[in-house]
Write a protein that holds these residues in place. Structure first.
Motif, mmCIF file in Angstrom:
data_model
loop_
_atom_site.group_PDB
_atom_site.id
_atom_site.type_symbol
_atom_site.label_atom_id
_atom_site.label_comp_id
_atom_site.label_asym_id
_atom_site.label_seq_id
_atom_site.Cartn_x
_atom_site.Cartn_y
_atom_site.Cartn_z
ATOM 1 N N ASP A 161 4.800 0.050 -1.867
ATOM 2 C CA ASP A 161 4.644 -1.060 -2.812
ATOM 3 C C ASP A 161 3.972 -2.265 -2.154
ATOM 4 O O ASP A 161 3.166 -2.943 -2.787
ATOM 5 N N THR A 162 4.297 -2.541 -0.903
ATOM 6 C CA THR A 162 3.634 -3.662 -0.225
ATOM 7 C C THR A 162 2.164 -3.348 0.027
ATOM 8 O O THR A 162 1.338 -4.255 0.035
ATOM 9 N N MET A 163 1.850 -2.077 0.196
ATOM 10 C CA MET A 163 0.452 -1.695 0.422
ATOM 11 C C MET A 163 -0.407 -1.997 -0.797
ATOM 12 O O MET A 163 -1.575 -2.343 -0.656
ATOM 13 N N LEU A 203 -3.960 -4.018 -1.108
ATOM 14 C CA LEU A 203 -5.105 -3.273 -1.614
ATOM 15 C C LEU A 203 -5.744 -3.945 -2.818
ATOM 16 O O LEU A 203 -6.946 -3.892 -2.994
ATOM 17 N N MET A 204 -4.941 -4.600 -3.647
ATOM 18 C CA MET A 204 -5.463 -5.163 -4.889
ATOM 19 C C MET A 204 -6.565 -6.196 -4.634
ATOM 20 O O MET A 204 -7.578 -6.197 -5.311
ATOM 21 N N THR A 205 -6.386 -7.051 -3.659
ATOM 22 C CA THR A 205 -7.390 -8.076 -3.371
ATOM 23 C C THR A 205 -8.700 -7.433 -2.947
ATOM 24 O O THR A 205 -9.761 -7.776 -3.457
ATOM 25 N N ALA A 238 -10.017 5.215 -3.099
ATOM 26 C CA ALA A 238 -9.475 6.538 -2.770
ATOM 27 C C ALA A 238 -8.064 6.406 -2.210
ATOM 28 O O ALA A 238 -7.160 7.162 -2.571
ATOM 29 N N TRP A 239 -7.864 5.417 -1.336
ATOM 30 C CA TRP A 239 -6.541 5.229 -0.760
ATOM 31 C C TRP A 239 -5.520 4.763 -1.794
ATOM 32 O O TRP A 239 -4.338 5.063 -1.685
ATOM 33 N N GLU A 240 -5.967 4.067 -2.812
ATOM 34 C CA GLU A 240 -5.039 3.682 -3.873
ATOM 35 C C GLU A 240 -4.566 4.920 -4.630
ATOM 36 O O GLU A 240 -3.396 5.035 -4.987
ATOM 37 N N VAL A 241 -5.468 5.870 -4.860
ATOM 38 C CA VAL A 241 -5.075 7.137 -5.498
ATOM 39 C C VAL A 241 -4.052 7.849 -4.615
ATOM 40 O O VAL A 241 -3.012 8.326 -5.094
ATOM 41 N N THR A 247 1.345 9.674 -3.298
ATOM 42 C CA THR A 247 2.416 9.706 -2.299
ATOM 43 C C THR A 247 3.714 9.163 -2.881
ATOM 44 O O THR A 247 4.784 9.746 -2.695
ATOM 45 N N LYS A 248 3.614 8.078 -3.599
ATOM 46 C CA LYS A 248 4.810 7.491 -4.209
ATOM 47 C C LYS A 248 5.455 8.486 -5.186
ATOM 48 O O LYS A 248 6.677 8.661 -5.185
#
Length: 195
Positions: A42-44, A48-50, A169-172, A177-178
């Motif tokens: 969740d902190t990631m 990532l959003m910015t 890609a890392w957000e996917v 993972t979550k």
């Protein structure tokens, strides 16, 4: 004669206890570690959003179209394993954790995550896999689920590599993972309630 019966009963009791999947670490620490991992994920997203917003603004400015790549979540594998033995459920959960760790060891330099956050995530996930693997005991030579392994290979290839290990890609991968860790928690809970 009575000694033989008593010895047989004692032997059966001890052998039944040693083959049980009762694992103190799983009962007390798995959920706590899983929650820590979910919190890290969740902190990631906030980091990532910015970066993603800035990348999307740049893409919109250059009129580039983004290709959406998807890999279907393996719900059917979770459904199958939910009907399996405790050993199979535990081995499946261990495999999930090992596959997640392998994904996060790939190049994540495009993601805006702090290295310490990724290291913490990997440490916790690897600790969970190691501890749960020790709970399997003599059943530790269980064969890995090929379909689950292929799913994670597709995530690595079709999402990470084809999208250039980008922030998107890392957000996917983070979301996938979550979802896996939440399902792993359900599997572990079913083992706890079955004992």
């Amino acid at each position: 004669m009575m000694n033989r019966i008593l010895f047989a009963c004692l032997f059966l009791t001890l052998s039944t206890e040693s083959s049980s999947l009762s694992c103190r670490w799983m009962d007390h620490k798995f959920r706590q570690h899983n929650e820590e991992t979910l919190n890290l994920l969740d902190t990631m997203v906030s980091h990532l959003m910015t970066k993603t917003f800035n990348v999307l603004q740049a893409k919109n400015a250059s009129n580039t179209t983004e290709v959406e790549v998807t890999v279907a979540f393996p719900n059917h594998l979770y459904h199958q394993v939910s009907k399996s033995s405790a050993e199979d459920k535990l081995a499946f959960t261990v495999q999930i954790l090992e596959e997640v760790a392998a994904l996060f060891e790939e190049d994540h330099s495009s993601a805006s995550w702090e290295d310490s956050t990724v290291r913490n995530l990997l440490n916790i996930v690897n600790k969970q896999a190691e501890e749960l693997h020790s709970c399997i005991g003599s059943h530790s030579h269980k064969k890995k689920t090929t379909k689950l392994h292929m799913y994670f290979k597709r995530l690595s290839h079709h999402i990470l590599k084809e999208m250039g290990h980008s922030a998107e890609a890392w957000e996917v991968i983070r979301k996938e993972t979550k979802a896996h860790l939440m399902r792993a928690e359900q599997l572990a809970s079913s083992l706890h309630t079955a004992q």
